[in-house]
Design a protein around this motif. Structure first.
Motif, PDB file in Angstrom:
ATOM      1  N   UNK A   1       0.831  -1.420   0.157  1.00  0.00           N
ATOM      2  CA  UNK A   1      -0.194   0.050  -0.183  1.00  0.00           C
ATOM      3  C   UNK A   1       0.829   1.282  -0.028  1.00  0.00           C
ATOM      4  N   UNK A   2       0.186   2.419  -0.579  1.00  0.00           N
ATOM      5  CA  UNK A   2       0.891   3.630  -0.571  1.00  0.00           C
ATOM      6  C   UNK A   2       0.301   4.477   0.373  1.00  0.00           C
ATOM      7  N   UNK A   3       1.196   5.677   0.800  1.00  0.00           N
ATOM      8  CA  UNK A   3       0.702   6.874   1.309  1.00  0.00           C
ATOM      9  C   UNK A   3       0.975   8.076   0.701  1.00  0.00           C
ATOM     10  N   UNK A   4       0.083   8.649   0.454  1.00  0.00           N
ATOM     11  CA  UNK A   4       0.128  10.159  -0.257  1.00  0.00           C
ATOM     12  C   UNK A   4      -0.167  11.098   0.782  1.00  0.00           C
ATOM     13  N   UNK A   5       1.239  12.087   0.752  1.00  0.00           N
ATOM     14  CA  UNK A   5       1.076  13.251   1.722  1.00  0.00           C
ATOM     15  C   UNK A   5       0.999  14.826   0.941  1.00  0.00           C
ATOM     16  N   UNK A   6       0.132  15.577   1.244  1.00  0.00           N
ATOM     17  CA  UNK A   6       0.274  16.707   0.828  1.00  0.00           C
ATOM     18  C   UNK A   6      -0.122  17.786   1.720  1.00  0.00           C
ATOM     19  N   UNK A   7       0.757  19.045   1.667  1.00  0.00           N
ATOM     20  CA  UNK A   7       0.641  20.183   2.291  1.00  0.00           C
ATOM     21  C   UNK A   7      -0.519  20.983   1.808  1.00  0.00           C
ATOM     22  N   UNK A   8      -1.501  21.530   2.214  1.00  0.00           N
ATOM     23  CA  UNK A   8      -2.470  22.172   1.575  1.00  0.00           C
ATOM     24  C   UNK A   8      -2.564  23.711   2.238  1.00  0.00           C
ATOM     25  N   UNK A   9      -1.764  24.623   1.480  1.00  0.00           N
ATOM     26  CA  UNK A   9      -1.966  25.840   2.132  1.00  0.00           C
ATOM     27  C   UNK A   9      -3.124  26.767   1.898  1.00  0.00           C
ATOM     28  N   UNK A  10      -3.463  27.410   2.802  1.00  0.00           N
ATOM     29  CA  UNK A  10      -4.808  28.125   2.802  1.00  0.00           C
ATOM     30  C   UNK A  10      -4.298  29.908   3.143  1.00  0.00           C
ATOM     31  N   UNK A  11      -5.065  30.746   2.984  1.00  0.00           N
ATOM     32  CA  UNK A  11      -4.814  32.075   3.159  1.00  0.00           C
ATOM     33  C   UNK A  11      -6.006  32.354   3.991  1.00  0.00           C
ATOM     34  N   UNK A  12      -5.777  32.248   5.300  1.00  0.00           N
ATOM     35  CA  UNK A  12      -6.699  32.260   6.343  1.00  0.00           C
ATOM     36  C   UNK A  12      -6.261  33.423   7.274  1.00  0.00           C
TER      37      UNK A  12
END
Length: 291
Positions: free
Chosen positions: A280-291
């Motif tokens: 199995x795989x692990x997918x990681x992503x940083x999601x930048x938001x302007x808050x």
């Protein structure tokens, strides 16, 4: 939703996708196509305009790929870059009118879950290579500080390219859809299966961000809609296993640079993958938001 995407999906899509006039992410096929044909500078101008202003201009578009995307940064998301807004496509089941119907999985009991593989109603389990999705929400206006207490709704296609609730054969299923709230570290984690590749689109995962779990399960006040792209090497490894049908062939017929959503830049949307098709795989992503 792009012309090419709609024409090449493995099941029919209704041409009359209505939209909430306040929702910049669901303005329909014609608008998507118009926006994707514009320059990056035009799309930047759209970022500062509301729907009311756009109605009187030639810039009106579905915003399926509006905004300049970061062209630098490591796979797994550029840590301090706002992730681009993308179309939710024709199969969001988030209460908006899409594919000629207003389906809403977000209000269903049990939709707040980390394991997306089982249908809430039927108990059927989606088959495929195991995939763990790990999304980290950060505030680009606060040195990428984690955004705790936000909610993320994710959905994607099955191993053979179908979308639950919409596609023939899986209309009665609601797997591969779910919501989670971010912890103190800004992270949400989902267990699911590696999505297939259907003709005309690069393998991807849709997601929406809401300010709270309560707003997500009420399908209100979403703050961002985007898509995560999966790296080619992992896709080819997954598609060499049983159950992925024509995914390998479909993958060979497209590329990230030709995909109608990712072609104007994908650095902040390309997940970092670890693991293998056997375990199995692990997918990681940083999601930048302007808050």
């Amino acid at each position: 939703m792009t012309d090419h995407e709609r024409l090449t999906l493995p099941y029919p899509a209704d041409e009359h996708d209505d939209h909430d006039p306040d929702d910049l992410n669901n303005l329909g096929l014609q608008a998507d196509a118009a926006m994707l044909g514009r320059s990056v500078m035009d799309r930047r101008r759209v970022l500062g305009l509301g729907v009311g202003a756009l109605l009187g201009t030639g810039l009106l578009g579905g915003l399926g790929a509006f905004g300049a995307r970061a062209q630098s940064g490591a796979a797994g998301g550029a840590a301090c870059t706002v992730i681009p807004s993308e179309t939710a496509g024709p199969y969001p089941a988030d209460g908006s009118v899409a594919s000629g119907q207003a389906l809403n999985v977000l209000t269903r009991s049990g939709i707040v879950r980390s394991d997306l593989r089982r249908s809430l109603g039927t108990g059927a389990v989606a088959a495929g290579v195991p995939l763990t999705l790990r999304l980290k929400l950060v505030n680009v206006n606060s040195r990428c500080a984690p955004l705790a207490g936000y909610a993320v709704y994710v959905w994607h296609c099955t191993a053979d390219g179908q979308y639950s609730l919409y596609s023939p054969g899986v209309v009665g299923e609601d797997y591969l859809r779910g919501v989670q709230a971010t912890g103190p570290d800004g992270v949400v984690t989902f267990r699911t299966v590696f999505p297939g590749c259907y003709a005309g689109r690069w393998p991807h995962v849709h997601f929406e961000v809401y300010p709270t779990l309560a707003s997500a399960t009420a399908a209100r006040n979403r703050v961002q809609t985007s898509q995560l792209a999966l790296p080619e090497a992992a896709c080819r490894a997954a598609y060499a296993t049983a159950g992925y049908g024509p995914s390998a062939r479909n993958l060979s017929g497209t590329s990230l640079t030709r995909d109608m959503v990712f072609r104007d830049g994908y650095a902040s949307q390309l997940a970092a993958l670890t693991g293998n098709a056997g375990q199995g795989f692990t997918a990681a992503l940083t999601v930048g938001l302007a808050r």
